[in-house]
Design an enzyme around this catalytic site. Structure first.
Site, short mmCIF file in Angstrom:
data_model
loop_
_atom_site.label_atom_id
_atom_site.label_comp_id
_atom_site.label_asym_id
_atom_site.label_seq_id
_atom_site.Cartn_x
_atom_site.Cartn_y
_atom_site.Cartn_z
N SER A 23 0.79 -1.23 0.00
CA SER A 23 0.00 0.00 0.00
C SER A 23 0.82 1.28 0.00
O SER A 23 0.25 2.36 -0.14
CB SER A 23 -0.97 0.00 1.18
OG SER A 23 -2.02 -0.92 0.94
N LYS A 78 0.04 3.38 -2.92
CA LYS A 78 -1.06 4.35 -2.93
C LYS A 78 -0.56 5.79 -2.89
O LYS A 78 -1.24 6.70 -3.37
CB LYS A 78 -1.99 4.09 -1.75
CG LYS A 78 -2.76 2.77 -1.79
CD LYS A 78 -3.56 2.57 -0.52
CE LYS A 78 -4.53 1.40 -0.58
NZ LYS A 78 -3.84 0.10 -0.65
N GLN A 124 -11.09 -5.18 -0.18
CA GLN A 124 -10.71 -5.79 -1.44
C GLN A 124 -11.92 -5.97 -2.36
O GLN A 124 -13.06 -6.08 -1.90
CB GLN A 124 -10.09 -7.18 -1.20
CG GLN A 124 -8.88 -7.20 -0.28
CD GLN A 124 -7.62 -6.71 -0.95
OE1 GLN A 124 -7.64 -6.11 -2.02
NE2 GLN A 124 -6.47 -6.97 -0.33
N TYR A 157 -10.77 1.93 5.22
CA TYR A 157 -9.57 1.71 4.41
C TYR A 157 -9.89 0.72 3.30
O TYR A 157 -10.39 -0.38 3.55
CB TYR A 157 -8.45 1.16 5.30
CG TYR A 157 -7.10 1.12 4.63
CD1 TYR A 157 -6.26 2.23 4.65
CD2 TYR A 157 -6.66 -0.03 3.98
CE1 TYR A 157 -5.02 2.20 4.05
CE2 TYR A 157 -5.42 -0.07 3.37
CZ TYR A 157 -4.61 1.04 3.40
OH TYR A 157 -3.38 1.01 2.79
N GLU A 159 -0.74 9.78 6.33
CA GLU A 159 -1.35 10.01 7.64
C GLU A 159 -0.53 11.07 8.39
O GLU A 159 0.70 10.94 8.48
CB GLU A 159 -1.42 8.69 8.42
CG GLU A 159 -2.32 7.68 7.72
CD GLU A 159 -2.02 6.24 8.09
OE1 GLU A 159 -1.18 6.02 9.00
OE2 GLU A 159 -2.60 5.32 7.47
N LYS A 183 3.15 6.09 6.32
CA LYS A 183 2.30 5.13 5.59
C LYS A 183 2.97 3.76 5.62
O LYS A 183 4.17 3.65 5.39
CB LYS A 183 2.09 5.57 4.14
CG LYS A 183 1.17 4.62 3.35
CD LYS A 183 -0.26 4.74 3.82
CE LYS A 183 -1.18 3.69 3.18
NZ LYS A 183 -1.07 2.36 3.83
N THR A 184 2.18 2.74 5.90
CA THR A 184 2.64 1.36 5.81
C THR A 184 2.25 0.76 4.47
O THR A 184 1.40 1.30 3.75
CB THR A 184 2.03 0.49 6.93
OG1 THR A 184 0.60 0.56 6.82
CG2 THR A 184 2.47 0.97 8.30
N SER A 226 1.86 -3.43 2.66
CA SER A 226 2.01 -4.88 2.85
C SER A 226 1.47 -5.65 1.66
O SER A 226 0.49 -5.24 1.04
CB SER A 226 1.25 -5.35 4.10
OG SER A 226 1.57 -4.58 5.23
N ASN A 267 5.88 -10.13 5.88
CA ASN A 267 4.81 -9.24 6.32
C ASN A 267 4.84 -9.14 7.84
O ASN A 267 4.07 -9.77 8.56
CB ASN A 267 3.45 -9.75 5.83
CG ASN A 267 2.32 -8.78 6.10
OD1 ASN A 267 2.41 -7.93 6.98
ND2 ASN A 267 1.24 -8.91 5.36
#
Length: 387
Positions: free
Chosen positions: A85, A88, A141, A171, A294, A337-338, A340, A365
């Site tokens: 992500s 994004k 998803q 999210y 964020e 931001k993360t 995975s 992960n």
């Protein structure tokens, strides 16, 4: 106090303001990174990782472990990791650039850009809603049985918010995927082409790919499944490129962070677009949601940062309120931001006030809180060397 004493005091004070902070040696950085990330790798059996700090205009990179266990290939600065992500953040850069060039407005409704969705709840959302996950409950998803664009549009037309759902933050790969499709269409290009030509190439991110070229596949790490430890890479899926499909290396990601910090120049329209992605739009309990990024108050406690990266923030709808006026300032803010996939875990954060940023890329992960906690600890330790 004599005139000479006063003059010396003023001179000393001026030095405190003008002299740069004490430089961190490369060995100091390597030692700090080893101390922070070796325990994390042991605890979660992480095959390999790359961690980078950009600070006061200088990069420091730590690599450890294997990109490919079977071939015993070590992680290097050239190793390509799946961004998940973190992809994004590039998606919204393309969207903000489309607005900067007058090709769309982020206040446009989805139905205006995709007439097939005009008379649906999805069609009533704004592009900014998509960019900030304020989508009234769109799922994380696309359902597995949805194959192809026609089926996707049919499903989206029929989708309804859950009973009692308001305009909360949910999210969603679906919402950001739609934004990518719409933005690319505004440029008259498929998403991968638009991202490459409008964002990646102008920013000189030469090792960031939607599709890894055949000549670069030897650099592409394998991820390792958390449950079965099998070597895996991300599988194709609906809206994958837009939501979680990029691959990159540590140097490109540090450059991207530098560009977001403003310490590396970008073409003016892209610089303006990136600045727009930083503006706070929606308030949640632990942070203010910008366009994917964020925003946390800086300085902040470890507990507040971990609360914002708790699994519930990605898996459950959260109360949120749209700000009356967007927060444009970057002083006193940490952006994070993360990202995975099933076999990879990453994190990026930067603090403009401190001219510092951190990137972690791993081929496991690792739980969100663990990777964020370690990265935050390293960032704090680096800052301490200059205080």
């Amino acid at each position: 106090m004599t005139h000479r004493t006063i003059a010396m005091a003023l001179f000393t004070a001026s030095l405190a303001v003008t002299l740069p902070v004490a430089a961190m040696t490369e060995q100091q950085f390597q030692d700090k990174a080893e101390q922070v990330f070796a325990p994390l790798m042991d605890e979660y059996d992480v095959p390999g990782l790359a961690v980078g700090i950009t600070w006061q205009g200088k990069h420091h990179v730590f690599t450890r472990g294997l990109a490919n266990r079977e071939a015993a290939t070590p992680v290097s600065r050239q190793t390509l990791f799946e961004l998940g992500s973190l992809s994004k953040t590039f998606n919204v850069t393309l969207a903000a650039l489309a607005q900067e060039r007058g090709l769309l407005s982020l206040d446009d409704q989805v139905g205006e850009r995709l007439p097939v969705l005009k008379a649906s709840p999805v069609g009533a959302l704004s592009l900014m809603d998509l960019a900030t996950h304020q989508s009234s409950g769109l799922p994380l998803q696309v359902p597995d049985d949805i194959k192809g664009d026609s089926a996707l549009m049919t499903w989206l037309r029929q989708w309804q918010p859950t009973a009692g759902a308001g305009h909360e933050r949910a999210y969603s790969n679906v919402s950001i995927g739609l934004l990518g499709r719409i933005s690319a269409s505004a440029f008259g290009q498929p998403y991968a082409q638009a991202l490459q030509e409008q964002v990646l190439a102008p920013l000189a991110l030469a090792s960031t790919y939607v599709q890894v070229p055949a000549a670069q596949m030897q650099r592409y790490a394998y991820g390792y499944g958390r449950q079965d430890d099998k070597a895996i890479r991300v599988s194709p899926g609906m809206l994958d490129a837009e939501a979680y499909g990029l691959r990159s290396n540590i140097d490109d990601m540090l450059r991207f962070v530098d560009i977001n910090l403003g310490s590396t120049a970008a073409p003016k329209p892209l610089a303006a677009a990136i600045a727009a992605t930083h503006q706070g739009v929606t308030r949640t309990a632990p942070f203010t949601q910008a366009m994917i990024w964020e925003r946390y108050p800086w300085p902040l406690s470890r507990e507040q940062l971990l609360a914002g990266n708790a699994p519930s923030m990605a898996l459950e709808a959260q109360p949120a309120s749209r700000l009356a006026k967007r927060e444009a300032g970057e002083q006193g803010v940490l952006f994070g931001k993360t990202g995975s996939t099933n076999g990879f875990g990453g994190y990026a954060a930067f603090v403009p006030d401190e001219r510092i940023g951190v990137v972690m890329l791993a081929n496991r992960n690792v739980p969100l809180e663990a990777r964020v906690d370690a990265s935050y600890k390293l960032l704090q330790q680096v800052l301490e060397t200059g205080r």
